[in-house]
Design a protein around this motif. Sequence first.
Motif, short mmCIF file in Angstrom:
data_model
loop_
_atom_site.label_atom_id
_atom_site.label_comp_id
_atom_site.label_asym_id
_atom_site.label_seq_id
_atom_site.Cartn_x
_atom_site.Cartn_y
_atom_site.Cartn_z
N PRO A 25 -2.38 31.98 -5.82
CA PRO A 25 -2.77 30.97 -6.82
C PRO A 25 -1.93 29.70 -6.66
CG PRO A 25 -2.37 33.11 -7.86
CD PRO A 25 -1.94 33.24 -6.43
N ASN A 26 -2.45 28.58 -7.15
CA ASN A 26 -1.73 27.30 -7.12
C ASN A 26 -0.27 27.48 -7.56
OD1 ASN A 26 -4.12 26.04 -6.48
ND2 ASN A 26 -4.26 24.82 -8.38
N ASN A 27 0.58 26.68 -6.95
CA ASN A 27 1.99 26.56 -7.38
C ASN A 27 2.78 27.87 -7.25
OD1 ASN A 27 1.56 23.80 -8.13
ND2 ASN A 27 0.44 24.58 -9.89
N PHE B 122 0.54 19.68 -1.09
CA PHE B 122 0.44 19.03 -2.39
C PHE B 122 -0.94 18.46 -2.59
CE2 PHE B 122 5.05 19.12 -2.57
CZ PHE B 122 5.22 19.46 -3.89
N ALA B 123 -1.51 18.71 -3.78
CA ALA B 123 -2.78 18.12 -4.18
C ALA B 123 -2.56 17.63 -5.61
CB ALA B 123 -3.90 19.15 -4.13
N GLY B 124 -2.37 16.32 -5.76
CA GLY B 124 -1.98 15.81 -7.07
C GLY B 124 -0.64 16.42 -7.44
N ASP B 125 -0.57 16.99 -8.64
CA ASP B 125 0.69 17.60 -9.07
C ASP B 125 0.77 19.08 -8.68
OD1 ASP B 125 1.50 15.25 -10.19
OD2 ASP B 125 0.69 15.73 -12.18
N ASP B 126 -0.25 19.58 -8.02
CA ASP B 126 -0.27 21.00 -7.69
C ASP B 126 0.06 21.26 -6.23
OD1 ASP B 126 -1.14 22.22 -10.20
OD2 ASP B 126 -3.00 21.10 -9.89
N LEU B 127 0.61 22.44 -6.00
CA LEU B 127 0.77 22.95 -4.65
C LEU B 127 -0.39 23.92 -4.44
CD1 LEU B 127 2.87 22.79 -2.35
CD2 LEU B 127 3.99 24.76 -3.37
N VAL B 128 -1.17 23.71 -3.37
CA VAL B 128 -2.36 24.54 -3.16
C VAL B 128 -2.33 25.18 -1.78
CG1 VAL B 128 -3.73 23.08 -4.70
CG2 VAL B 128 -3.78 22.65 -2.23
N ASP B 129 -3.13 26.23 -1.64
CA ASP B 129 -3.37 26.88 -0.35
C ASP B 129 -2.12 27.48 0.28
OD1 ASP B 129 -6.04 26.38 -0.54
OD2 ASP B 129 -5.99 24.57 0.70
C1 LIG Z 1 -5.46 24.07 -8.02
O1 LIG Z 1 -5.04 22.73 -7.90
C2 LIG Z 1 -6.09 21.86 -7.51
C3 LIG Z 1 -5.46 20.48 -7.27
O2 LIG Z 1 -4.87 19.98 -8.43
C4 LIG Z 1 -7.15 21.85 -8.58
O3 LIG Z 1 -8.22 21.03 -8.14
C5 LIG Z 1 -7.65 23.26 -8.78
O4 LIG Z 1 -8.57 23.28 -9.86
C6 LIG Z 1 -6.52 24.19 -9.10
N1 LIG Z 1 -7.02 25.54 -9.16
C7 LIG Z 1 -6.88 26.30 -10.25
C8 LIG Z 1 -7.45 27.68 -10.18
O5 LIG Z 1 -6.31 25.89 -11.24
#
Ligand SMILES: *[C@@H]1O[C@H](CO)[C@@H](O)[C@H](O)[C@H]1NC(C)=O
Length: 332
Positions: free
Chosen positions: A36-38, A313-320
Amino acid sequence: MLFSILSVFLLAPSLLDAIPTFSRAAPEIRQIFTFPNNTFIENIRVRFNGELLLTSMSVPTLFEIDPTASTPNASIVYTFPNATGLAGITETVPDTFAIVSATWDLVNTRAILGTIVVWTINLGSTPPIVHRIANVTNSTSFNGIASIPESPNLILAADSAIGAIWRVDLLTGLYGIAFSDPLFTPISTAQGSNLGINGLKIKDGYLHFTDSAQGIYGRVEIDSLGNKIGAVDLIANITASVATGGVYDDFALDRMGRAWIATHPEYVVEVELNGSQEVIANETLLLNPTSAAFGRGSTAEEKTLYVANGGLFAGDDLVDEGVVAVDVSCFG
Ligand SMILES: *[C@@H]1O[C@H](CO)[C@@H](O)[C@H](O)[C@H]1NC(C)=O
Ligand SMILES: *[C@@H]1O[C@H](CO)[C@@H](O)[C@H](O)[C@H]1NC(C)=O
Ligand SMILES: *[C@@H]1O[C@H](CO)[C@@H](O)[C@H](O)[C@H]1NC(C)=O
Ligand SMILES: *[C@@H]1O[C@H](CO)[C@@H](O)[C@H](O)[C@H]1NC(C)=O
Ligand SMILES: *[C@@H]1O[C@H](CO)[C@@H](O)[C@H](O)[C@H]1NC(C)=O
Ligand SMILES: *[C@@H]1O[C@H](CO)[C@@H](O)[C@H](O)[C@H]1NC(C)=O
Ligand SMILES: *[C@@H]1O[C@H](CO)[C@@H](O)[C@H](O)[C@H]1NC(C)=O
Ligand SMILES: *[C@@H]1O[C@H](CO)[C@@H](O)[C@H](O)[C@H]1NC(C)=O
């Protein structure tokens, strides 16, 4: 580690354009699992039965994944108390692992002073048997750790902040600095330059290491107690001609003594003891690789390099963030 994600992201967006030439067919890379993200994934080890163990600096949970399952999934092995995440992990005796927890300041990739704890976890029992070994009062960084094969009660830990190797006695809980070297230090306290010695592996009486800030891979001869008994040798350094924008992180050693270095932002760099380097690059599947380990349990697994991805990084999130399998059988 996280710094290189930040530095690459903030400073060098154009670095992703470089695709190094590759002298053989590019190895096949398969996605195994995405967290999951982050959930910044930091380190990986493999159990005798082939299960992958993964640590995250974002959660204090040790995860386990069967990479041979038709739909691999991460199960929770154990969640360590009073910490925000985990760092290094190493096998000490069969199916028992030493592991580091702490409360992390992720932006500066440091632990809050006084929060680093060294544990052992015996996975041979259900539930696992966990021992709290040492509360480390005077370091802000235990990064890669390595068990000394001749002394399974001793581990060495890389202090990326001060450029030192710590030794921890898992029987007594005593710990202290084993040795330091100018080739272990960071360059400065600035983000992107503040992680010195990072990955550690021990093979045939040598401690192999990477220093992320200095961009070097090397080794030093040690005795069975982890004391330095030779000069620190530089084996390779990462330069633009090797992998543009590359930053060495943690690594795996194979039986032939080759290092397979997880290298940000999109590489695994294979390094021979004579310093020759070959690059595997894949900008869609290697996403800020942080560490690597060979599979176990079958010949095919032993030719499979599992690479932990820190994520993007995607915006404020760490993804993948997650783990991929790289078939390195084409390297012999
Ligand atoms: C994960 O982060 C991305 C980028 O901010 C966002 O588009 C996506 O909805 C997030 N996924 C979840 C499951 O929250
Ligand atoms: C990345 O890996 C995938 C799967 O092995 C492959 O299809 C793709 O061509 C690779 N991309 C590059 C740039 O090598
Ligand atoms: C994957 O494992 C988690 C526990 O870590 C569980 O909650 C989840 O249901 C599992 N997913 C699948 C598809 O089995
Ligand atoms: C939790 O950590 C804090 C310091 O971060 C420490 O003061 C406290 O004693 C710890 N508690 C336990 C139960 O380990
Ligand atoms: C480490 O700290 C914990 C929590 O404060 C405490 O219970 C434990 O006795 C300490 N262990 C050692 C080896 O000092
Ligand atoms: C760190 O603390 C331990 C435990 O108090 C001590 O034995 C060791 O000498 C200290 N090391 C340094 C470098 O401060
Ligand atoms: C890095 O390696 C190259 C090639 O081996 C060498 O010419 C250069 O001096 C090295 N740089 C450092 C800083 O060691
Ligand atoms: C290093 O060794 C490999 C084989 O082990 C060989 O292919 C390569 O040419 C050597 N490189 C140098 C610079 O000697």
